[in-house]
Scaffold this motif. Structure first.
Motif, PDB file in Angstrom:
ATOM      1  N   ALA A  22       0.823  -1.213   0.000  1.00  0.00           N
ATOM      2  CA  ALA A  22       0.000   0.000   0.000  1.00  0.00           C
ATOM      3  C   ALA A  22       0.854   1.259   0.000  1.00  0.00           C
ATOM      4  O   ALA A  22       0.409   2.309  -0.459  1.00  0.00           O
ATOM      5  CB  ALA A  22      -0.932   0.000   1.214  1.00  0.00           C
ATOM      6  N   ASP A  25       4.574   4.023  -4.317  1.00  0.00           N
ATOM      7  CA  ASP A  25       4.109   5.177  -5.082  1.00  0.00           C
ATOM      8  C   ASP A  25       3.623   4.797  -6.474  1.00  0.00           C
ATOM      9  O   ASP A  25       2.759   5.464  -7.033  1.00  0.00           O
ATOM     10  CB  ASP A  25       5.234   6.204  -5.227  1.00  0.00           C
ATOM     11  CG  ASP A  25       5.544   6.894  -3.915  1.00  0.00           C
ATOM     12  OD1 ASP A  25       4.637   6.971  -3.062  1.00  0.00           O
ATOM     13  OD2 ASP A  25       6.688   7.344  -3.741  1.00  0.00           O
ATOM     14  N   ASP A  26       4.182   3.753  -7.051  1.00  0.00           N
ATOM     15  CA  ASP A  26       3.814   3.415  -8.419  1.00  0.00           C
ATOM     16  C   ASP A  26       2.426   2.790  -8.518  1.00  0.00           C
ATOM     17  O   ASP A  26       1.903   2.623  -9.610  1.00  0.00           O
ATOM     18  CB  ASP A  26       4.853   2.499  -9.055  1.00  0.00           C
ATOM     19  CG  ASP A  26       5.035   1.197  -8.290  1.00  0.00           C
ATOM     20  OD1 ASP A  26       4.594   1.129  -7.136  1.00  0.00           O
ATOM     21  OD2 ASP A  26       5.620   0.261  -8.860  1.00  0.00           O
ATOM     22  N   LEU A  27       1.784   2.474  -7.418  1.00  0.00           N
ATOM     23  CA  LEU A  27       0.423   1.964  -7.476  1.00  0.00           C
ATOM     24  C   LEU A  27      -0.590   3.071  -7.679  1.00  0.00           C
ATOM     25  O   LEU A  27      -1.713   2.819  -8.101  1.00  0.00           O
ATOM     26  CB  LEU A  27       0.091   1.195  -6.193  1.00  0.00           C
ATOM     27  CG  LEU A  27       0.847  -0.098  -5.988  1.00  0.00           C
ATOM     28  CD1 LEU A  27       0.462  -0.712  -4.655  1.00  0.00           C
ATOM     29  CD2 LEU A  27       0.575  -1.067  -7.108  1.00  0.00           C
ATOM     30  N   ASP A  28      -0.205   4.311  -7.402  1.00  0.00           N
ATOM     31  CA  ASP A  28      -1.119   5.434  -7.560  1.00  0.00           C
ATOM     32  C   ASP A  28      -1.080   6.044  -8.957  1.00  0.00           C
ATOM     33  O   ASP A  28      -1.902   6.885  -9.276  1.00  0.00           O
ATOM     34  CB  ASP A  28      -0.801   6.518  -6.536  1.00  0.00           C
ATOM     35  CG  ASP A  28      -1.083   6.067  -5.126  1.00  0.00           C
ATOM     36  OD1 ASP A  28      -1.934   5.182  -4.965  1.00  0.00           O
ATOM     37  OD2 ASP A  28      -0.454   6.592  -4.199  1.00  0.00           O
ATOM     38  N   ARG A  29      -0.122   5.648  -9.758  1.00  0.00           N
ATOM     39  CA  ARG A  29       0.027   6.225 -11.094  1.00  0.00           C
ATOM     40  C   ARG A  29      -0.152   5.155 -12.156  1.00  0.00           C
ATOM     41  O   ARG A  29       0.241   4.014 -11.976  1.00  0.00           O
ATOM     42  CB  ARG A  29       1.425   6.827 -11.252  1.00  0.00           C
ATOM     43  CG  ARG A  29       1.597   8.108 -10.477  1.00  0.00           C
ATOM     44  CD  ARG A  29       2.983   8.611 -10.634  1.00  0.00           C
ATOM     45  NE  ARG A  29       3.748   7.989  -9.550  1.00  0.00           N
ATOM     46  CZ  ARG A  29       5.034   7.735  -9.583  1.00  0.00           C
ATOM     47  NH1 ARG A  29       5.726   8.047 -10.617  1.00  0.00           N
ATOM     48  NH2 ARG A  29       5.638   7.179  -8.560  1.00  0.00           N
ATOM     49  N   GLU A  30      -0.718   5.561 -13.271  1.00  0.00           N
ATOM     50  CA  GLU A  30      -0.820   4.671 -14.411  1.00  0.00           C
ATOM     51  C   GLU A  30       0.300   5.009 -15.377  1.00  0.00           C
ATOM     52  O   GLU A  30       0.589   6.171 -15.628  1.00  0.00           O
ATOM     53  CB  GLU A  30      -2.167   4.828 -15.104  1.00  0.00           C
ATOM     54  CG  GLU A  30      -3.318   4.350 -14.264  1.00  0.00           C
ATOM     55  CD  GLU A  30      -4.617   4.349 -15.044  1.00  0.00           C
ATOM     56  OE1 GLU A  30      -4.572   4.338 -16.285  1.00  0.00           O
ATOM     57  OE2 GLU A  30      -5.654   4.385 -14.389  1.00  0.00           O
TER      58      GLU A  30
END
Length: 53
Positions: A22, A25-30
């Motif tokens: 969680a 940071d790369d989980l929040d960006r496509e």
């Protein structure tokens, strides 16, 4: 009886993994990845299979 140490250890490791995932940071960006397209070849046949008679 359930071994409480093993139960706590497994749940603690799962919680640690969830926190680490969680916090990325790369989980929040496509990404700007190109969408994959599958080419379908149409040979003009009606779908019948030719066989030896």
């Amino acid at each position: 009886m359930i071994d409480y140490f093993a139960l706590a250890l497994i749940h603690g490791l799962l919680l640690l993994a969830l926190i680490r995932i969680a916090g990325r940071d790369d989980l929040d960006r496509e990404t700007d990845a190109k969408p994959s397209r599958r080419r379908v070849r149409n040979s003009g046949q009606s779908g019948e299979v030719a066989g030896d008679d």
